[in-house]
Write a protein that holds these residues in place. Structure first.
Motif, PDB file in Angstrom:
ATOM      1  N   ASN A 247       0.822  -1.216   0.000  1.00 51.39           N
ATOM      2  CA  ASN A 247       0.000   0.000   0.000  1.00 51.39           C
ATOM      3  C   ASN A 247       0.857   1.268   0.000  1.00 51.39           C
ATOM      4  N   SER A 248       1.982   1.209  -0.710  1.00 49.52           N
ATOM      5  CA  SER A 248       2.889   2.354  -0.818  1.00 49.52           C
ATOM      6  C   SER A 248       2.811   2.909  -2.237  1.00 49.52           C
ATOM      7  N   HIS A 249       2.344   4.140  -2.360  1.00 43.58           N
ATOM      8  CA  HIS A 249       2.060   4.711  -3.680  1.00 43.58           C
ATOM      9  C   HIS A 249       3.133   5.687  -4.176  1.00 43.58           C
ATOM     10  N   GLU A 250       3.906   6.216  -3.288  1.00 41.33           N
ATOM     11  CA  GLU A 250       4.841   7.275  -3.680  1.00 41.33           C
ATOM     12  C   GLU A 250       6.094   6.687  -4.325  1.00 41.33           C
ATOM     13  N   ILE A 251       6.519   7.298  -5.428  1.00 38.85           N
ATOM     14  CA  ILE A 251       7.753   6.887  -6.096  1.00 38.85           C
ATOM     15  C   ILE A 251       8.584   8.132  -6.385  1.00 38.85           C
ATOM     16  N   PRO A 252       9.857   8.157  -6.007  1.00 40.42           N
ATOM     17  CA  PRO A 252      10.712   9.332  -6.283  1.00 40.42           C
ATOM     18  C   PRO A 252      10.774   9.620  -7.779  1.00 40.42           C
ATOM     19  N   PHE A 253      10.962  10.890  -8.082  1.00 40.72           N
ATOM     20  CA  PHE A 253      10.957  11.303  -9.487  1.00 40.72           C
ATOM     21  C   PHE A 253      12.014  10.562 -10.300  1.00 40.72           C
ATOM     22  N   ASP A 254      13.252  10.497  -9.801  1.00 42.16           N
ATOM     23  CA  ASP A 254      14.323   9.829 -10.547  1.00 42.16           C
ATOM     24  C   ASP A 254      14.053   8.338 -10.713  1.00 42.16           C
ATOM     25  N   ALA A 255      13.473   7.721  -9.684  1.00 45.04           N
ATOM     26  CA  ALA A 255      13.121   6.298  -9.790  1.00 45.04           C
ATOM     27  C   ALA A 255      12.033   6.096 -10.837  1.00 45.04           C
ATOM     28  N   CYS A 256      11.097   7.027 -10.901  1.00 45.21           N
ATOM     29  CA  CYS A 256      10.018   6.965 -11.892  1.00 45.21           C
ATOM     30  C   CYS A 256      10.580   7.089 -13.307  1.00 45.21           C
ATOM     31  N   ILE A 257      11.494   8.020 -13.496  1.00 46.84           N
ATOM     32  CA  ILE A 257      12.121   8.211 -14.806  1.00 46.84           C
ATOM     33  C   ILE A 257      12.916   6.970 -15.203  1.00 46.84           C
ATOM     34  N   THR A 258      13.609   6.376 -14.245  1.00 45.48           N
ATOM     35  CA  THR A 258      14.395   5.166 -14.517  1.00 45.48           C
ATOM     36  C   THR A 258      13.483   4.013 -14.921  1.00 45.48           C
ATOM     37  N   GLN A 259      12.396   3.843 -14.174  1.00 46.14           N
ATOM     38  CA  GLN A 259      11.455   2.781 -14.525  1.00 46.14           C
ATOM     39  C   GLN A 259      10.864   3.007 -15.915  1.00 46.14           C
ATOM     40  N   MET A 260      10.488   4.237 -16.204  1.00 45.70           N
ATOM     41  CA  MET A 260       9.961   4.578 -17.517  1.00 45.70           C
ATOM     42  C   MET A 260      10.949   4.207 -18.619  1.00 45.70           C
ATOM     43  N   PHE A 261      12.221   4.521 -18.403  1.00 45.28           N
ATOM     44  CA  PHE A 261      13.257   4.218 -19.396  1.00 45.28           C
ATOM     45  C   PHE A 261      13.328   2.716 -19.676  1.00 45.28           C
ATOM     46  N   PHE A 262      13.337   1.903 -18.621  1.00 39.85           N
ATOM     47  CA  PHE A 262      13.459   0.465 -18.802  1.00 39.85           C
ATOM     48  C   PHE A 262      12.203  -0.149 -19.423  1.00 39.85           C
ATOM     49  N   ILE A 263      11.024   0.328 -19.017  1.00 37.20           N
ATOM     50  CA  ILE A 263       9.785  -0.209 -19.588  1.00 37.20           C
ATOM     51  C   ILE A 263       9.737   0.040 -21.092  1.00 37.20           C
ATOM     52  N   HIS A 264      10.005   1.281 -21.506  1.00 34.85           N
ATOM     53  CA  HIS A 264       9.946   1.602 -22.936  1.00 34.85           C
ATOM     54  C   HIS A 264      11.086   0.932 -23.708  1.00 34.85           C
TER      55      HIS A 264
END
Length: 315
Positions: A89-106
């Motif tokens: 139930n943890s929703h918050e993700i740091p901005f840099d972690a979000c960008i990193t995840q986005m990079f790997f997914i795409h």
């Protein structure tokens, strides 16, 4: 957290679960864990079988190994944020972690598309030039194709984090999905996103669009070759070797087209539709690809059965 909170310093984003379903839901968490377990077990079994069985050390199965590794990597890209929501139930993700995840997914999405193109070329060579199949697709050529596919994906997605980082975020910091996608982050910006949209459109047309076109042309040539085979049995045998790959192509491109259309033209649709399409696109192919190949590829199916029978006899 307040949905209207300012994100001027880009500290974090808020991920969203499934609308209408409590985030800390044991049944949802169990289902999600089961899907990821099935993904890792299925693709791991494919990799293990191909590694152990010398008769499967052929170009077709090497490309299948690359596809399995890509599916596992794509699943690993979404796993941390999905589990953080539905298990903790943890929703918050740091901005840099979000960008990193986005990079790997795409990136892994583009890798999967490139691997499917490579597999279409493999089927074309196998049916068009069966006598020279092994000499054309050597270990060296397969390795170079794999490196080229990975390099293309990284180079194409590499500008995206910088295009996102240049944007100011002063609107809601709540994302629409349980993971970070370029389209989803982009819509929260309070400045013009024309460059991001244009670059995204160019990527879709000149990578995924071209890949789909190449696969279509490959199968047109394959069909032309198969129709020239005199024996009906041989024609069916040749087409049967393509069935699993066709299923993998459909499993990847149909959800991708769906999620692209909903992001660009479905702003009026329910958030549930957006969430459902995105989850199908990212979660379904890694789960179903090993099942399709295990069921429809005789060599892999027989090897898996033999492996389990041997383990049963030992116990």
């Amino acid at each position: 957290m307040n949905p209207n909170a300012s994100l001027i310093n880009h500290h974090s984003f808020i991920l969203t679960g499934i609308p209408g379903i409590p985030d800390k839901n044991p049944w949802m968490a169990f289902s999600l864990g089961f899907l990821y377990t099935l993904t890792f077990l299925g693709n791991g079994t494919i990799l293990a079988v191909i590694k152990v069985d010398q008769s499967l050390h052929e170009p077709m199965y090497y490309f299948l190994s690359i596809l399995a590794l890509t599916d596992v990597s794509l699943s690993m890209s979404t796993l941390p944020s999905m589990l953080s929501i539905f298990w903790f139930n943890s929703h918050e993700i740091p901005f840099d972690a979000c960008i990193t995840q986005m990079f790997f997914i795409h990136s892994f999405g583009l890798v999967e598309s490139g691997v499917l193109v490579s597999m279409a070329f493999d089927r074309f060579v196998a049916i068009r030039n069966p006598l020279h199949y092994a000499s054309i697709l050597t270990y060296s050529i397969i390795g170079k194709i794999g490196i080229a596919v990975l390099t293309r994906a990284v180079c194409v997605v590499f500008p995206v984090p910088f295009l996102i980082k240049r944007l100011p975020f002063c609107r809601s910091n709540i994302l629409s999905h349980s993971y970070c996608l370029h389209q989803d982050i982009m819509r929260l910006a309070c400045a013009s996103t024309r460059i991001n949209s244009l670059y995204g459109l160019i990527v879709v047309i000149f990578t995924l669009g071209m890949d789909a076109l190449i696969i279509l042309l490959s199968y047109m040539f394959i069909l032309k070759t198969v129709l020239g085979i005199a024996s009906k049995t041989e024609r069916l045998k040749a087409l049967n070797t393509c069935f699993s790959h066709i299923c993998a192509v459909l499993l990847f491109y149909i959800p991708f087209i769906g999620v692209t259309m909903t992001h660009r033209f479905g702003k009026h649709l329910s958030p549930v539709v957006h969430m459902l399409m995105a989850n199908i696109y990212l979660l379904l192919p890694p789960v179903l690809n090993p099942i399709v190949y295990s069921v429809k590829t005789k060599q892999i199916r027989s090897r898996i059965i033999h492996m389990f029978q041997r383990r049963r006899n030992r116990t």
